[in-house]
Design an enzyme around this catalytic site. Structure first.
Site, mmCIF file in Angstrom:
data_model
loop_
_atom_site.group_PDB
_atom_site.id
_atom_site.type_symbol
_atom_site.label_atom_id
_atom_site.label_comp_id
_atom_site.label_asym_id
_atom_site.label_seq_id
_atom_site.Cartn_x
_atom_site.Cartn_y
_atom_site.Cartn_z
ATOM 1 C CD GLU A 1 -9.875 -5.867 -2.402
ATOM 2 O OE1 GLU A 1 -10.829 -5.421 -1.728
ATOM 3 O OE2 GLU A 1 -8.867 -6.419 -1.905
ATOM 4 C CG ASP B 1 -14.867 -2.083 5.249
ATOM 5 O OD1 ASP B 1 -15.618 -1.793 4.296
ATOM 6 O OD2 ASP B 1 -13.678 -2.439 5.111
HETATM 7 O O1 KIV Z 1 -10.904 -3.117 4.285
HETATM 8 C C1 KIV Z 1 -10.397 -2.353 3.451
HETATM 9 O O2 KIV Z 1 -9.418 -1.651 3.707
HETATM 10 C C2 KIV Z 1 -11.010 -2.280 2.133
HETATM 11 C C3 KIV Z 1 -10.227 -1.607 1.049
HETATM 12 C C4 KIV Z 1 -9.053 -2.392 0.682
HETATM 13 C C5 KIV Z 1 -11.063 -1.279 -0.117
HETATM 14 O O3 KIV Z 1 -12.078 -2.771 1.937
#
Ligand code: KIV
Length: 267
Positions: free
Chosen positions: A184, A90
């Site tokens: 989500e 991310d």
């Molecule tokens: O940060 C995370 O774990 C996510 C998932 C929930 C998709 O973005």
């Protein structure tokens, strides 16, 4: 539809993209080396180093405090444990929102750290950031519906119900060159509508069974928080309760002198 056998070669971005319509994709978040080894051995398709670590690892109320340096640290730990699964990291809050240049520079750091791809939250409004990364040969997974980094704007972690908006966002993410999209917290009908509206795999979390794959947070899947279970999460074990019981036994053994025994003592 069958799952990828855990022993085959590493999962690549093109493999992941090509799975749409052929087999369901399995994604789990992972934040460290041990988790990555377990997930890899279990045969997941991808490990997401999610900024949800702000909540489940760091104890914050949301992911906003997570820094780029922290995400890179956890990504390096996961990469060392994952030899087969695709590692996606991310981009944390404020590491890509300012400009396309910022997004490319920061996303590139994750590829240098060993990740195969990055995930960027946001639909139409982030399409130029996604396109800039893709032009720089950085594979991007999109994220629409509830985008947790928008928690202040949304007023909480709420189910998103504007189908037209969510479909348009997903199509913009696909047009920008993303290879997959997380959806989500949307009703299942919207999860299905988005899945039919795009040609790349959709990975649902609280988005129904019609998505091309599913993602769960490690701690939710393993039941590490018996007192907190999101509606969309299924606990496949109760490791939180088991860990407490194990540590209670250790406390008892130390206090009554049972541990260490002769078998744990050097001769
Ligand atoms: O940060 C995370 O774990 C996510 C998932 C929930 C998709 O973005």
């Amino acid at each position: 539809m069958s799952s990828l056998p855990p022993t085959v070669r590493s999962v690549t971005v093109p493999d992941f993209r090509a799975a749409k319509g052929a087999r369901k994709l399995v994604v789990v978040t992972g934040y460290d080396y041990t988790a990555a080894r377990i997930l890899d051995a279990a045969g997941v398709d991808a490990i997401l180093v999610g900024d949800s670590l702000g909540m489940v690892v760091q104890g914050h109320a949301n992911s906003l405090p997570v820094t780029l340096g922290q995400m890179l640290y956890h990504t390096r730990c996961v990469v060392r444990g994952a030899t087969r699964a695709l590692v996606v990291a991310d981009l944390p809050f404020l590491s890509y929102q300012a400009s396309s240049e910022q997004s490319v520079r920061n996303a590139g750091k994750f590829l240098k750290a060993g990740a195969a791809a990055v995930k960027i939250e946001g639909g139409e409004r982030m399409a130029d950031r996604i396109a800039a990364c893709v032009r720089a040969d950085i594979p991007v997974m999109g994220h629409v519906g509830l985008t947790p980094q928008s928690v202040r704007k949304l007023g909480g972690f709420k189910v998103q119900r504007d189908a037209d908006r969510i479909v348009a966002d997903a199509q913009a993410v696909e047009a920008a060159g993303a290879f997959a999209i997380v959806i989500e917290s949307v009703p299942p009908a919207i999860g299905e509508q988005v899945t039919k509206a795009v040609g790349i795999p959709t990975i649902g979390i609280g988005a129904g069974a019609a998505c091309d794959g599913q993602v769960l947070v490690w701690h939710d899947l393993l039941g590490l928080y018996p007192d907190f279970r999101p509606k969309f999460a299924k606990a496949y074990a109760e490791l939180g309760a088991q860990a407490t019981t194990a540590i209670e036994s250790y406390c008892r053994d130390v206090r009554d002198g049972t541990f260490p025994g002769p078998e744990h003592t050097f001769k």
